[in-house]
Design a protein around this motif. Sequence first.
Motif, PDB file in Angstrom:
ATOM      1  N   PHE A   7       3.052   4.268  -8.463  1.00  0.00           N
ATOM      2  CA  PHE A   7       1.694   4.145  -8.980  1.00  0.00           C
ATOM      3  C   PHE A   7       1.265   2.684  -9.053  1.00  0.00           C
ATOM      4  O   PHE A   7       2.087   1.790  -9.249  1.00  0.00           O
ATOM      5  N   SER A   8      -0.026   2.442  -8.913  1.00  0.00           N
ATOM      6  CA  SER A   8      -0.601   1.106  -9.053  1.00  0.00           C
ATOM      7  C   SER A   8      -0.664   0.746 -10.532  1.00  0.00           C
ATOM      8  O   SER A   8      -0.492   1.613 -11.395  1.00  0.00           O
ATOM      9  N   PRO A   9      -0.929  -0.519 -10.849  1.00  0.00           N
ATOM     10  CA  PRO A   9      -1.102  -0.896 -12.250  1.00  0.00           C
ATOM     11  C   PRO A   9      -2.262  -0.141 -12.934  1.00  0.00           C
ATOM     12  O   PRO A   9      -2.290  -0.034 -14.146  1.00  0.00           O
ATOM     13  N   LYS A  10      -3.159   0.409 -12.131  1.00  0.00           N
ATOM     14  CA  LYS A  10      -4.267   1.206 -12.674  1.00  0.00           C
ATOM     15  C   LYS A  10      -3.875   2.672 -12.836  1.00  0.00           C
ATOM     16  O   LYS A  10      -4.716   3.521 -13.093  1.00  0.00           O
ATOM     17  N   ASN A  11      -2.576   2.970 -12.642  1.00  0.00           N
ATOM     18  CA  ASN A  11      -2.032   4.320 -12.768  1.00  0.00           C
ATOM     19  C   ASN A  11      -2.612   5.294 -11.742  1.00  0.00           C
ATOM     20  O   ASN A  11      -2.814   6.475 -12.030  1.00  0.00           O
ATOM     21  N   GLU A  12      -2.873   4.792 -10.532  1.00  0.00           N
ATOM     22  CA  GLU A  12      -3.332   5.625  -9.426  1.00  0.00           C
ATOM     23  C   GLU A  12      -2.216   5.694  -8.381  1.00  0.00           C
ATOM     24  O   GLU A  12      -1.465   4.731  -8.199  1.00  0.00           O
ATOM     25  N   PRO A  13      -2.082   6.825  -7.674  1.00  0.00           N
ATOM     26  CA  PRO A  13      -1.058   6.916  -6.627  1.00  0.00           C
ATOM     27  C   PRO A  13      -1.233   5.798  -5.599  1.00  0.00           C
ATOM     28  O   PRO A  13      -2.343   5.543  -5.133  1.00  0.00           O
ATOM     29  N   LEU A  14      -0.153   5.119  -5.283  1.00  0.00           N
ATOM     30  CA  LEU A  14      -0.202   4.000  -4.347  1.00  0.00           C
ATOM     31  C   LEU A  14       0.653   4.267  -3.104  1.00  0.00           C
ATOM     32  O   LEU A  14       0.209   4.076  -1.982  1.00  0.00           O
ATOM     33  N   LEU A  15       1.887   4.738  -3.300  1.00  0.00           N
ATOM     34  CA  LEU A  15       2.823   4.959  -2.198  1.00  0.00           C
ATOM     35  C   LEU A  15       3.570   6.263  -2.421  1.00  0.00           C
ATOM     36  O   LEU A  15       4.198   6.453  -3.470  1.00  0.00           O
ATOM     37  N   LEU A  16       3.501   7.147  -1.430  1.00  0.00           N
ATOM     38  CA  LEU A  16       4.225   8.411  -1.454  1.00  0.00           C
ATOM     39  C   LEU A  16       5.350   8.327  -0.438  1.00  0.00           C
ATOM     40  O   LEU A  16       5.107   7.997   0.723  1.00  0.00           O
ATOM     41  N   ILE A  23       8.192  16.131  -4.937  1.00  0.00           N
ATOM     42  CA  ILE A  23       7.919  14.842  -4.297  1.00  0.00           C
ATOM     43  C   ILE A  23       9.130  13.948  -4.550  1.00  0.00           C
ATOM     44  O   ILE A  23       9.606  13.842  -5.679  1.00  0.00           O
ATOM     45  N   ASP A  24       9.629  13.286  -3.491  1.00  0.00           N
ATOM     46  CA  ASP A  24      10.817  12.450  -3.645  1.00  0.00           C
ATOM     47  C   ASP A  24      10.525  11.172  -4.433  1.00  0.00           C
ATOM     48  O   ASP A  24      11.282  10.817  -5.328  1.00  0.00           O
ATOM     49  N   LEU A  25       9.457  10.484  -4.080  1.00  0.00           N
ATOM     50  CA  LEU A  25       9.137   9.224  -4.760  1.00  0.00           C
ATOM     51  C   LEU A  25       7.640   8.993  -4.704  1.00  0.00           C
ATOM     52  O   LEU A  25       7.033   9.092  -3.635  1.00  0.00           O
ATOM     53  N   LEU A  26       7.057   8.686  -5.849  1.00  0.00           N
ATOM     54  CA  LEU A  26       5.640   8.369  -5.928  1.00  0.00           C
ATOM     55  C   LEU A  26       5.483   7.107  -6.758  1.00  0.00           C
ATOM     56  O   LEU A  26       5.890   7.069  -7.927  1.00  0.00           O
TER      57      LEU A  26
END
Length: 75
Positions: free
Chosen positions: A17-26, A12-15
């Motif tokens: 994460f949200s402040p809740k440590n969940e994927p936000l933007l791939l 994955i090039d860039l992932l």
Amino acid sequence: LKVEPVLVDRRIDLLVFSPKNEPLLLVECKASRLESPNESQLFGYNAYVKAPFLALVGGDEIRFFGSDKFLTYNE
């Protein structure tokens, strides 16, 4: 027990994460202009990652995608 899927032999090039440590933007980055197989690769990665926002970058073009369920982000 939560088992996370693994992308075998993938990168994955860039992932982001949200402040809740969940994927936000791939983000998937390409050196040349974008083509439809690039979108398929991005959506394939996101089948595992499940980020609500996606971006595809190539050449001088940027394409953004978002789930209808997550069109805005609130912390």
